[in-house]
Scaffold this motif. Structure first.
Motif, PDB file in Angstrom:
ATOM      1  N   SER A   1       0.825  -1.207   0.000  1.00 40.54           N
ATOM      2  CA  SER A   1       0.000   0.000   0.000  1.00 40.54           C
ATOM      3  C   SER A   1       0.861   1.259   0.000  1.00 40.54           C
ATOM      4  CB  SER A   1      -0.902   0.018   1.238  1.00 40.54           C
ATOM      5  OG  SER A   1      -0.118   0.200   2.416  1.00 40.54           O
TER       6      SER A   1
ATOM      7  N   ASP B   1      -4.243   3.585   2.316  1.00 41.95           N
ATOM      8  CA  ASP B   1      -4.325   2.126   2.321  1.00 41.95           C
ATOM      9  C   ASP B   1      -4.678   1.556   0.952  1.00 41.95           C
ATOM     10  OD1 ASP B   1      -3.701   1.632   5.092  1.00 41.95           O
ATOM     11  OD2 ASP B   1      -5.610   2.606   5.544  1.00 41.95           O
ATOM     12  N   ALA B   2      -4.576   2.397  -0.083  1.00 42.36           N
ATOM     13  CA  ALA B   2      -4.822   1.906  -1.441  1.00 42.36           C
ATOM     14  C   ALA B   2      -3.718   0.932  -1.838  1.00 42.36           C
ATOM     15  CB  ALA B   2      -4.873   3.079  -2.420  1.00 42.36           C
ATOM     16  N   ARG B   3      -4.108  -0.180  -2.450  1.00 39.72           N
ATOM     17  CA  ARG B   3      -3.146  -1.161  -2.943  1.00 39.72           C
ATOM     18  C   ARG B   3      -2.588  -0.690  -4.284  1.00 39.72           C
ATOM     19  NH1 ARG B   3      -3.608  -6.354  -0.738  1.00 39.72           N
ATOM     20  NH2 ARG B   3      -3.034  -7.289  -2.745  1.00 39.72           N
TER      21      ARG B   3
END
Length: 305
Positions: free
Chosen positions: A14, A64-66
């Motif tokens: 992330s 928290d974006a992948r």
């Protein structure tokens, strides 16, 4: 990337992961911060978010974006270049900020950081007073950031961006287009005033002013900046002397000259003890910027003749 670095692409998933990793790498390597940020956290945020073309402000929603595999490899490569090669973040991302405005930069121009931005935010007050700004010159313009910002502050002004470097002027042209000011702002290849004509109400300049000893002692990050934009002889005054001697012929009767000389300020006062320099103070830091009226310049050089 090295094999060990490539393996990190599987471990870091992330944006939050990469921010933590960047901070750890930067702290371990004792990097220099001074090209847009002054601390490790801001440096990491700028590198990670700008590399991903995400906003630098109000960006917590993305933490928290992948990331895709290609994005992770890109960030690892950017972090390694910052650490191993000491490349400033703005050169890695191709973007720097000046007076809250984004500017394209590459290694043909200095990374914008002049405290003149704060002076422009205040519309050159109280020094300008009620005088209109019809023509303005950004001398030794580099990326064009000072002159373009001034054009946005003074929407009636015609602005010349002058520089001796064709490569720097190509960057300035790109920024003129980016900020849609091409109807009033032009880039001019000129060795100081050589190719210029007419008079200006305001001349702003962040010229080369680094003396030999300071240049030798600069952190490695500065080695990526063009020496043409930094080096100015033994005392740092090679260019500033010419500006002082010639500016009177290019200023209107009540024109203003504003020049940044940084650490060379004491040498300048010693070289020109009769000139009434007005040294400006800045709330957000920065030093070595003087303001001078055209009349004071003319009086000084008339008395020498």
């Amino acid at each position: 990337m090295t094999p060990s670095t490539i393996s990190h692409a599987d471990d870091l998933i992330s944006i939050r992961d990469f921010l933590r990793y960047a901070v750890s790498r930067f702290e371990a390597e004792n990097l220099f911060y001074g090209h847009g940020s002054d601390n490790v956290w801001d440096e990491a945020v700028h590198l990670v978010f700008a590399s991903l073309h995400l906003p630098l402000d109000n960006n917590a929603i993305f933490l928290d974006a992948r990331l895709t595999r290609s994005e992770r490899e890109l960030l690892l490569n950017q972090i390694e270049r910052r650490v191993v090669d000491r490349v400033p973040v703005s050169y890695l991302t191709g973007e720097a900020w000046f007076m809250g405005l984004p500017f394209y930069v590459n290694e043909h121009v200095l990374i914008p950081r002049s405290p003149i931005a704060e002076l422009l935010e205040n519309s050159l007050q109280p020094w300008l007073g009620e005088r209109p700004v019809g023509r303005l010159l950004d001398l030794c313009t580099g990326s064009g950031c000072i002159g373009i910002a001034a054009a946005l502050v003074f929407p009636e002004a015609e602005v010349d961006l002058a520089d001796i470097s064709p490569e720097a002027l190509a960057v300035a042209e790109r920024n003129i287009h980016r900020h849609e000011v091409g109807d009033r702002v032009q880039a001019v290849e000129s060795d100081l005033f050589e190719a210029l004509s007419g008079r200006y109400d305001v001349i702003l300049s962040n010229p080369p002013y680094v003396d030999a000893s300071d240049l030798a002692a600069m952190p490695e990050e500065f080695r990526h900046e063009p020496v043409l934009g930094l080096e100015a002889g033994t005392d740092g005054l090679d260019v500033v002397r010419r500006i002082l001697a010639e500016a009177q012929d290019y200023l209107t009767e009540d024109g203003l000259l504003v020049v940044e000389v940084g650490n060379s300020a004491p040498a300048l006062e010693e070289a020109f003890p009769e000139l009434p320099f007005t040294w400006l103070d800045f709330e957000r830091g920065g030093h070595g910027v003087f303001l001078m009226m055209a009349s004071d310049l003319r009086d000084h050089f008339k008395n020498l003749n």
